[in-house]
Design an enzyme around this catalytic site. Structure first.
Site, short mmCIF file in Angstrom:
data_model
loop_
_atom_site.label_atom_id
_atom_site.label_comp_id
_atom_site.label_asym_id
_atom_site.label_seq_id
_atom_site.Cartn_x
_atom_site.Cartn_y
_atom_site.Cartn_z
N GLY A 1 -15.79 2.99 3.46
CA GLY A 1 -14.79 3.88 3.07
C GLY A 1 -13.94 2.54 2.15
N GLN A 2 -14.53 2.53 0.89
CA GLN A 2 -14.11 2.28 0.12
C GLN A 2 -13.77 3.38 -0.56
OE1 GLN A 2 -16.11 -1.05 -2.78
NE2 GLN A 2 -13.88 -1.45 -4.08
N ASP B 1 0.62 -1.12 0.18
CA ASP B 1 -0.28 0.28 -0.08
C ASP B 1 1.25 1.51 -0.29
OD1 ASP B 1 -3.33 0.42 0.52
OD2 ASP B 1 -1.51 1.88 1.41
N ASN C 1 -13.07 -3.29 2.81
CA ASN C 1 -13.48 -2.25 2.48
C ASN C 1 -14.67 -2.03 1.38
OD1 ASN C 1 -12.56 -0.98 5.11
ND2 ASN C 1 -10.98 -0.06 3.59
N HIS D 1 -10.74 -5.39 -3.09
CA HIS D 1 -8.89 -6.28 -2.43
C HIS D 1 -8.68 -6.30 -1.49
CE1 HIS D 1 -9.49 -1.47 -2.16
NE2 HIS D 1 -9.08 -1.31 -1.51
P1 AMP Z 1 -9.73 1.43 -0.05
O1 AMP Z 1 -9.86 2.70 0.81
O2 AMP Z 1 -9.75 0.18 0.72
O3 AMP Z 1 -10.80 1.10 -0.50
O4 AMP Z 1 -7.76 0.76 -0.26
C1 AMP Z 1 -7.74 1.62 -1.19
C2 AMP Z 1 -6.40 1.36 -0.85
O5 AMP Z 1 -5.12 1.69 -1.87
C3 AMP Z 1 -5.26 2.49 -0.15
O6 AMP Z 1 -5.50 1.74 1.59
C4 AMP Z 1 -4.10 3.55 -0.46
O7 AMP Z 1 -3.50 4.22 0.14
C5 AMP Z 1 -4.49 2.73 -1.52
N1 AMP Z 1 -3.08 3.09 -2.95
C6 AMP Z 1 -3.93 3.73 -4.11
N2 AMP Z 1 -3.35 4.11 -4.66
C7 AMP Z 1 -2.10 3.32 -4.47
C8 AMP Z 1 -1.42 3.40 -5.67
N3 AMP Z 1 -0.77 4.72 -6.60
N4 AMP Z 1 -0.36 1.86 -5.38
C9 AMP Z 1 -1.09 1.40 -4.21
N5 AMP Z 1 -1.71 1.33 -3.04
C10 AMP Z 1 -2.53 2.39 -3.46
#
Ligand code: AMP
Ligand code: ZN
Length: 114
Positions: free
Chosen positions: A93-94, A31, A87, A100
């Protein structure tokens, strides 16, 4: 591949990421904004928008995601335990609409989550 999906673009190699596992079904990356010493995102290569879209036909896919998470927890040395988070939707919180699992570990987790 969904052209405007961030994680589809990472799967396609169009956007760089730190990969920690890759197979024919699952990609796992670190992440970009880690919330624990280990914070890995496990995603299917195929686009699934969220857990709300899953059906019984996705059972093999979910098995692969969960077993890859368990393998990564072992290789990351999370012997004291770890947490998986999914999420779903705005209230969940998605922020990225490509399914994922968050694998979190390396510190003591709190309950209830925020
Ligand atoms: P969610 O909020 O559950 O949809 O999780 C999305 C996650 O993706 C968050 O924890 C972000 O920090 C992560 N994220 C967003 N952009 C990137 C990226 N380019 N590379 C790796 N993680 C990312
Ligand atoms: Zn996608």
């Amino acid at each position: 591949m969904t052209a405007d999906c961030l994680f589809c673009r990472i799967v396609a190699g169009e956007i760089p990421a730190t990969k920690v596992h890759e197979d024919d079904v699952v990609l796992a990356i670190r992440d970009i904004n880690p919330q624990a010493p280990t914070h890995v995102l496990l995603m299917p290569r195929q686009h699934v928008a969220s857990a709300a879209d899953l059906s019984e036909a996705d059972t093999p896919l979910l098995g692969r995601l969960f077993s890859a998470a368990a393998d990564l927890a072992r290789s990351e040395g999370l012997d004291g335990g770890w947490r998986l988070v999914v999420n779903v939707g705005p209230d969940g919180g998605q922020t990225v609409d490509h399914l994922h699992l968050h694998l979190l570990g390396g510190r003591r987790m709190h309950w209830p989550p925020g």
